[in-house]
Design an enzyme around this catalytic site. Structure first.
Site, short mmCIF file in Angstrom:
data_model
loop_
_atom_site.label_atom_id
_atom_site.label_comp_id
_atom_site.label_asym_id
_atom_site.label_seq_id
_atom_site.Cartn_x
_atom_site.Cartn_y
_atom_site.Cartn_z
N ASP A 37 -3.43 -2.04 2.61
CA ASP A 37 -2.77 -0.75 2.38
C ASP A 37 -1.96 -0.32 3.61
O ASP A 37 -1.92 -1.04 4.61
CB ASP A 37 -3.87 0.27 2.00
CG ASP A 37 -3.40 1.27 0.96
OD1 ASP A 37 -2.19 1.49 0.84
OD2 ASP A 37 -4.27 1.83 0.28
N GLU A 78 2.41 -1.61 0.35
CA GLU A 78 3.16 -0.58 1.10
C GLU A 78 4.00 0.28 0.15
O GLU A 78 4.92 0.95 0.56
CB GLU A 78 3.94 -1.17 2.28
CG GLU A 78 4.99 -2.22 1.99
CD GLU A 78 6.31 -1.63 1.49
OE1 GLU A 78 6.39 -1.43 0.25
OE2 GLU A 78 7.24 -1.44 2.30
N TRP A 79 3.61 0.26 -1.12
CA TRP A 79 4.12 1.17 -2.16
C TRP A 79 5.63 1.04 -2.41
O TRP A 79 6.28 1.97 -2.87
CB TRP A 79 3.80 2.63 -1.81
CG TRP A 79 2.42 2.86 -1.27
CD1 TRP A 79 1.25 2.62 -1.90
CD2 TRP A 79 2.08 3.38 0.03
NE1 TRP A 79 0.19 2.95 -1.09
CE2 TRP A 79 0.67 3.41 0.10
CE3 TRP A 79 2.83 3.81 1.13
CZ2 TRP A 79 0.00 3.87 1.25
CZ3 TRP A 79 2.15 4.26 2.26
CH2 TRP A 79 0.76 4.28 2.31
N GLY A 80 6.19 -0.11 -2.04
CA GLY A 80 7.62 -0.31 -2.29
C GLY A 80 8.52 0.42 -1.32
O GLY A 80 9.74 0.48 -1.51
N GLU A 115 9.70 -0.10 1.73
CA GLU A 115 10.82 -0.81 2.40
C GLU A 115 11.31 -1.96 1.53
O GLU A 115 11.64 -3.03 2.04
CB GLU A 115 10.39 -1.29 3.79
CG GLU A 115 10.21 -0.11 4.73
CD GLU A 115 10.25 -0.49 6.20
OE1 GLU A 115 10.72 -1.59 6.56
OE2 GLU A 115 9.80 0.34 7.01
N ASP A 131 1.41 5.07 -6.49
CA ASP A 131 0.24 4.85 -7.34
C ASP A 131 0.50 5.20 -8.81
O ASP A 131 1.10 6.24 -9.11
CB ASP A 131 -0.94 5.71 -6.85
CG ASP A 131 -1.53 5.16 -5.57
OD1 ASP A 131 -0.92 4.26 -4.96
OD2 ASP A 131 -2.61 5.63 -5.18
C1 GAL Z 1 -3.54 3.94 -1.96
C2 GAL Z 1 -3.32 2.73 -2.86
C3 GAL Z 1 -4.32 2.81 -3.99
C4 GAL Z 1 -5.71 2.83 -3.42
C5 GAL Z 1 -5.89 3.95 -2.44
C6 GAL Z 1 -7.22 3.90 -1.74
O1 GAL Z 1 -2.67 3.87 -0.89
O2 GAL Z 1 -2.01 2.74 -3.32
O3 GAL Z 1 -4.12 1.74 -4.89
O4 GAL Z 1 -5.97 1.59 -2.80
O5 GAL Z 1 -4.87 3.93 -1.46
O6 GAL Z 1 -7.36 4.90 -0.78
#
Ligand code: GAL
Length: 391
Positions: A158, A191-193, A195, A213
């Site tokens: 993460d 890294e949630w896309g 970059e 998410d």
């Molecule tokens: C977010 C991630 C989620 C989950 C969560 C846990 O950053 O996108 O899928 O892992 O953290 O805290």
């Protein structure tokens, strides 16, 4: 079969070959040999969030076996955030949270392995994870060794509480630490896309999140599918776009919406990581997750991400090539009323003189031979999905 038809089939097969070598060239692969098809498994976050413990994980592994999910391909049992103590031990090692994982992570991984499943864990490329257990930044080698010693097969990594540097700098450090740790570990980048990892992460991870998410509702699921679709050309065996984990079984979507969710993820060669409580899953949700033909589309050896090929307001056609000259086709009705949707085979690159045998993967028996197009009635927020084989 007439000679002309053989010729057409040959051309389609050669196109397969060119496509696979193209994507190989484009793709500087992470050389860990993993993820030749998208990973399939389960993760604790979407349903349990921080409410996990070792009994839940063991019972989940049992349920993955007893439901038959293992036998259709789901293999990873992955714990997400909240498994660790909030501080490292005196030697700087991560340690299992004693109140919830008293037997330790190695024992849990051993249990999962004893069921012929694989075990995944979670850490973060920052000082702390999102739920504030210690992160792996500046501890990459030590943590990778710990994970390898515990028997970890998959790491979700993460991006919370970082030092502000780019993921392009921090994620390769963990990649290298994992590869030095002496155990093949699938590297799932999260890294949630931010970059645009699709453009650079294929040499770093086996998958990379392309979005924030997912939430347990139609609007979130469908908007995430659209975002992930934009990166289709960057997916290939060894490295996949990850539009986040499945919400099927968590109650926020209708049967039609859940089936749409699964079909789109399968077509897009997304990781199929179940996010519900499989100990108590409803038969209808289990049936969606266990549709073998939809899973086959996801696990197809060609590894080309299907994408949107035609759109007309709320009705769309998605699709892409499969191995052996076949194609996957999906009709999506985003509207609130049932609609007839026509898919022109030309939109998938099928020559107009080729007939195809069509297999409906959600309806039985659902087969037939068609020329140039097919029109189907699709319910609101539902899909029709087909495998097309040129004849
Ligand atoms: C977010 C991630 C989620 C989950 C969560 C846990 O950053 O996108 O899928 O892992 O953290 O805290």
């Amino acid at each position: 079969m007439a000679a002309k038809n053989y010729l057409v089939l040959l051309v389609l097969l050669l196109t397969d070959l060119v496509r696979s070598s193209d994507s190989f060239e484009r793709h500087r692969l992470l050389e860990n040999g993993l993820g030749r098809t998208p990973p399939m498994g389960w993760n604790s976050w979407n349903y349990f969030h921080c409410g996990i413990n070792e009994e839940i994980i063991r019972a989940t592994a049992d349920a993955i076996v007893s439901t038959g999910l293992r036998d259709v391909g789901y293999e990873y049992v992955n714990i997400d955030d909240c498994w660790a103590e909030l501080s490292r031990d005196n030697e700087g090692n991560l340690q299992a949270r004693n109140s919830t994982f008293p037997s330790g992570i190695k024992a849990l991984a051993d249990y999962v392995h004893s069921k012929n499943l694989k075990f995944g864990i979670y850490s973060d490329a920052g000082y702390l994870t999102c739920q504030e257990q210690p992160g792996s930044l500046n501890h990459e080698d030590q943590d990778a060794k710990t994970f390898a010693a515990w028997g970890v097969d998959y790491l979700k990594y993460d991006n919370c509480h970082t030092d502000g540097s780019s993921p392009r700098i921090r994620y390769p450090i963990m990649r290298d630490a994992l590869s030095a740790a002496g155990r093949p570990i699938f590297f799932s980048m999260c890294e949630w896309g931010q970059e645009d990892p699709a453009t650079w992460a294929s040499s770093v991870g086996n998958s990379w999140r392309t979005t924030g998410d997912i939430q347990n509702k139609w609007e979130s699921m469908i908007s995430i599918a659209d975002k992930n679709n934009a990166w289709a050309e960057h997916a290939a065996p060894g490295g996949w776009n990850d539009p986040d984990m499945l919400e099927i079984g968590n109650g926020g979507m209708s049967f039609q919406e859940s089936r749409t969710h699964f079909s789109l993820w399968a077509l897009m060669k997304a990781p199929l990581i179940i996010g519900c409580d499989v100990r108590n899953i409803a038969a209808q949700d289990l049936a969606i997750l266990m549709n073998k033909e939809v899973i086959q589309i996801n696990q197809d050896a060609l590894g080309v991400q299907g994408r949107k090929v035609a759109g007309d307001g709320e009705q769309e056609v998605w699709g892409g090539p499969l191995s052996n000259g076949r194609f996957a086709l999906l009709m999506l009705n985003r509207g609130s009323d049932p609609a007839d949707i026509t898919a022109e085979f030309a939109a998938l690159g099928i020559p107009s003189n080729v007939s195809v045998m069509i297999r409906d993967v959600w309806k039985l028996p659902g087969t037939g031979t068609y020329n140039s197009s097919i029109t189907s009635r699709v319910e609101s927020h539902d899909v029709a999905m087909y495998i097309l084989t040129p004849v």
